[in-house]
Design a protein around this motif. Structure first.
Motif, PDB file in Angstrom:
ATOM      1  N   GLY A 185      -2.795   5.324  -8.121  1.00 52.56           N
ATOM      2  CA  GLY A 185      -1.343   5.515  -8.200  1.00 52.56           C
ATOM      3  C   GLY A 185      -0.902   5.827  -9.615  1.00 52.56           C
ATOM      4  N   VAL A 186      -1.482   5.121 -10.588  1.00 51.01           N
ATOM      5  CA  VAL A 186      -1.124   5.365 -11.994  1.00 51.01           C
ATOM      6  C   VAL A 186      -1.539   6.778 -12.402  1.00 51.01           C
ATOM      7  N   PRO A 216       4.728   6.394  -7.073  1.00 50.28           N
ATOM      8  CA  PRO A 216       4.609   7.583  -7.919  1.00 50.28           C
ATOM      9  C   PRO A 216       5.522   8.728  -7.487  1.00 50.28           C
ATOM     10  N   VAL A 217       5.586   9.016  -6.186  1.00 48.78           N
ATOM     11  CA  VAL A 217       6.297  10.226  -5.740  1.00 48.78           C
ATOM     12  C   VAL A 217       7.810  10.075  -5.894  1.00 48.78           C
ATOM     13  N   VAL A 218       8.368   8.984  -5.359  1.00 49.72           N
ATOM     14  CA  VAL A 218       9.824   8.852  -5.418  1.00 49.72           C
ATOM     15  C   VAL A 218      10.280   8.654  -6.860  1.00 49.72           C
ATOM     16  N   ALA A 219       9.515   7.871  -7.638  1.00 45.49           N
ATOM     17  CA  ALA A 219       9.888   7.703  -9.043  1.00 45.49           C
ATOM     18  C   ALA A 219       9.879   9.056  -9.753  1.00 45.49           C
ATOM     19  N   LEU A 255       0.828  -1.209   0.000  1.00 43.00           N
ATOM     20  CA  LEU A 255       0.000   0.000   0.000  1.00 43.00           C
ATOM     21  C   LEU A 255       0.858   1.253   0.000  1.00 43.00           C
ATOM     22  N   SER A 256       1.924   1.273   0.816  1.00 39.79           N
ATOM     23  CA  SER A 256       2.711   2.508   0.848  1.00 39.79           C
ATOM     24  C   SER A 256       3.419   2.720  -0.481  1.00 39.79           C
ATOM     25  N   LEU A 257       3.831   1.628  -1.142  1.00 40.16           N
ATOM     26  CA  LEU A 257       4.498   1.804  -2.440  1.00 40.16           C
ATOM     27  C   LEU A 257       3.519   2.217  -3.521  1.00 40.16           C
ATOM     28  N   VAL A 258       2.404   1.488  -3.618  1.00 40.37           N
ATOM     29  CA  VAL A 258       1.490   1.707  -4.737  1.00 40.37           C
ATOM     30  C   VAL A 258       0.803   3.067  -4.638  1.00 40.37           C
ATOM     31  N   ARG A 259       0.429   3.448  -3.388  1.00 41.17           N
ATOM     32  CA  ARG A 259      -0.311   4.704  -3.240  1.00 41.17           C
ATOM     33  C   ARG A 259       0.596   5.924  -3.274  1.00 41.17           C
ATOM     34  N   GLU A 260       1.729   5.865  -2.548  1.00 43.95           N
ATOM     35  CA  GLU A 260       2.521   7.081  -2.364  1.00 43.95           C
ATOM     36  C   GLU A 260       3.940   6.984  -2.919  1.00 43.95           C
ATOM     37  N   LEU A 261       4.721   6.058  -2.323  1.00 45.92           N
ATOM     38  CA  LEU A 261       6.151   6.089  -2.603  1.00 45.92           C
ATOM     39  C   LEU A 261       6.459   5.822  -4.063  1.00 45.92           C
ATOM     40  N   PHE A 280       8.901   0.857 -10.359  1.00 44.95           N
ATOM     41  CA  PHE A 280       9.407   1.176  -9.027  1.00 44.95           C
ATOM     42  C   PHE A 280       8.605   0.425  -7.973  1.00 44.95           C
ATOM     43  N   SER A 281       7.261   0.482  -8.085  1.00 47.02           N
ATOM     44  CA  SER A 281       6.410  -0.194  -7.093  1.00 47.02           C
ATOM     45  C   SER A 281       6.630  -1.696  -7.131  1.00 47.02           C
ATOM     46  N   ALA A 282       6.654  -2.265  -8.343  1.00 46.77           N
ATOM     47  CA  ALA A 282       6.825  -3.716  -8.459  1.00 46.77           C
ATOM     48  C   ALA A 282       8.163  -4.137  -7.857  1.00 46.77           C
ATOM     49  N   MET A 283       9.196  -3.376  -8.178  1.00 49.82           N
ATOM     50  CA  MET A 283      10.532  -3.692  -7.659  1.00 49.82           C
ATOM     51  C   MET A 283      10.547  -3.546  -6.137  1.00 49.82           C
ATOM     52  N   GLY A 284       9.869  -2.521  -5.611  1.00 47.79           N
ATOM     53  CA  GLY A 284       9.824  -2.307  -4.175  1.00 47.79           C
ATOM     54  C   GLY A 284       9.123  -3.449  -3.461  1.00 47.79           C
TER      55      GLY A 284
END
Lengths: 155, 264
Positions: free
Chosen positions: B204-205, B103-106, B95-101, B164-168
């Motif tokens: 997220g997308v 899109p934002v960090v990428a 959830l933290s990757l898909v929703r926030e990290l 990024f999300s998948a890798m995370g």
């Protein structure tokens, strides 16, 4: 860099991107939102819903059979009116009972649907009449203290 | 002129500059959209830019994603273990990757890796009068140079965020399941039960597409508006990274407020 290599790399990039999205869609997430077309809505009234939230699961025998789609307050009966969306594949008897349960000690709250014995099935718009409210810890402790006080009271 | 008046005059000049720059940015953005025909008719131009903006950003995106996911796994496990609920580690990471990290960090990485490059390239093209030369040959520089880069950024950004999300999530899996030994079945099944495709992944997308538009538009504008000197180009490159990072964070807050309000 030649045009062919460029095309190949970009093609690989696009394939990888779509692959990652597919991975997210299939392996990580699921279509939890119950589709309106293959579900039917029933209503249940509760005295107290505790911490129940919209999108909470509805389980029968531990299997997720639907979702909570709306929670409203009925100011005629002063009860909570919970709209439940059930999967069309599963039919439940008319006299099924709904109770608000908690998964684990600190877990989320969900609705447990216990099948009854009626031969008529629940249909769209029906109301689940037998309901059991959420257990509120403070009330439970209050009752316990009250009964203890009764026991110890001088005769 | 007396001192206080001079201060007020300076304030006025800054305001006027700001307004005219905003107006120029808006007209520039509109011009990109209006001249996008070439970017699609001669799609080869856009593919070339996708290579430079997207494919060459892959390494940094994948490595950062892996490490962010691994750190999330470690830190999440520390906290969740206290409450005896380490099986929801997968939910936390996903959830933290898909929703926030994701899109934002990428997008932040994209702004500093590809956005700065775009600004420097266009700024130098302007400084060496390549853009003027194109106009002399009746080639529209917005259609030939700017629009393909814009669409390349908009197309690349969601893919980079998804990767990024998948890798995370893979990184979280490595640390949580392979290294620490959280139960594999509950790691994935809890994740699937809690992550919703429409509510979480699609939002997220959408976020990453919005960030892609913002970052690329800012980078292109700063390059196009840069003073045609070495100093001007370097200043514009810095401004691209700073402005687009701030824009990403601000937009993220607004989008999150709209998307996830009322979602538990």
């Amino acid at each position: 860099m030649s045009r062919a290599w460029l095309d190949l790399w970009v093609g690989l990039f696009v394939v990888a991107g779509i692959g990652a999205l597919m991975f997210l869609a299939l392996k990580v997430g699921s279509m939890n939102t119950v589709n309106k077309a293959d579900s039917y809505q029933v209503i249940a009234h509760f005295d107290n819903i505790g911490g129940l939230k919209v999108r909470a699961p509805v389980k029968s025998a531990g299997v997720v059979v639907g979702r909570v789609t709306a929670i409203n307050f009925d100011d005629k009966s002063y009860e909570a009116e919970v709209t439940i969306s059930l999967d069309k594949r599963y039919a439940f008897p008319r006299d099924s009972s709904a109770s608000i349960l908690t998964s684990g000690l600190l877990g989320e709250q969900y609705i447990g649907l216990e099948a009854g014995g009626d031969s008529l099935k629940l249909a769209n718009g029906d109301r689940v009449k037998l309901t059991q409210s959420a257990v509120v810890l403070e009330n439970l402790i209050g009752q316990f203290l009250y009964s203890k006080a009764q026991e110890g009271a001088p005769q | 002129m007396i001192a206080p008046l001079r201060v007020i005059a300076r304030l006025g000049r800054y305001t006027l500059n700001g307004v005219s720059r905003t107006g120029f940015a808006a007209r520039f953005f509109l011009a990109i959209l209006l001249h996008s025909g070439t970017a699609f008719r001669r799609f080869g131009l856009t593919i070339r830019e996708i290579y430079f903006a997207g494919v060459l950003s892959l390494i940094i995106i994948l490595v950062s994603g892996l490490f962010v996911g691994m750190v999330l796994g470690l830190q999440g496990y520390e906290t969740l273990e206290t409450y005896g609920s380490e099986e929801v580690l997968g939910v936390l990471v996903a959830l933290s990757l898909v929703r926030e990290l994701g899109p934002v960090v990428a997008a932040l990485l994209f702004a500093s890796r590809a956005g700065s490059a775009i600004t420097a390239e266009i700024g130098l093209m302007k400084a060496t009068e390549q853009l003027s030369a194109m106009e002399m040959m009746a080639v529209d520089p917005v259609a030939r140079v700017v629009a393909p880069r814009f669409w390349a950024g908009v197309i690349s950004m969601p893919m980079l965020a998804a990767l990024f999300s998948a890798m995370g999530i893979f990184g979280g899996y490595l640390v949580g399941v392979v290294m620490i030994g959280v139960d594999e079945g509950s790691f994935w099944s809890q994740m699937q039960a809690k992550v919703d495709f429409g509510e979480d992944i699609l939002n997220g997308v959408i976020k990453s597409v919005v960030f892609g538009v913002a970052v690329t538009a800012i980078a292109l504008f700063e390059g196009y508006d840069a003073p045609p000197t070495a100093e001007g180009v370097s200043g514009a490159t810095t401004r691209t990274v700073v402005t687009s990072s701030l824009a990403i964070l601000g937009l993220d807050f607004i989008l999150t407020a709209f998307m996830f309000r009322g979602v538990s």
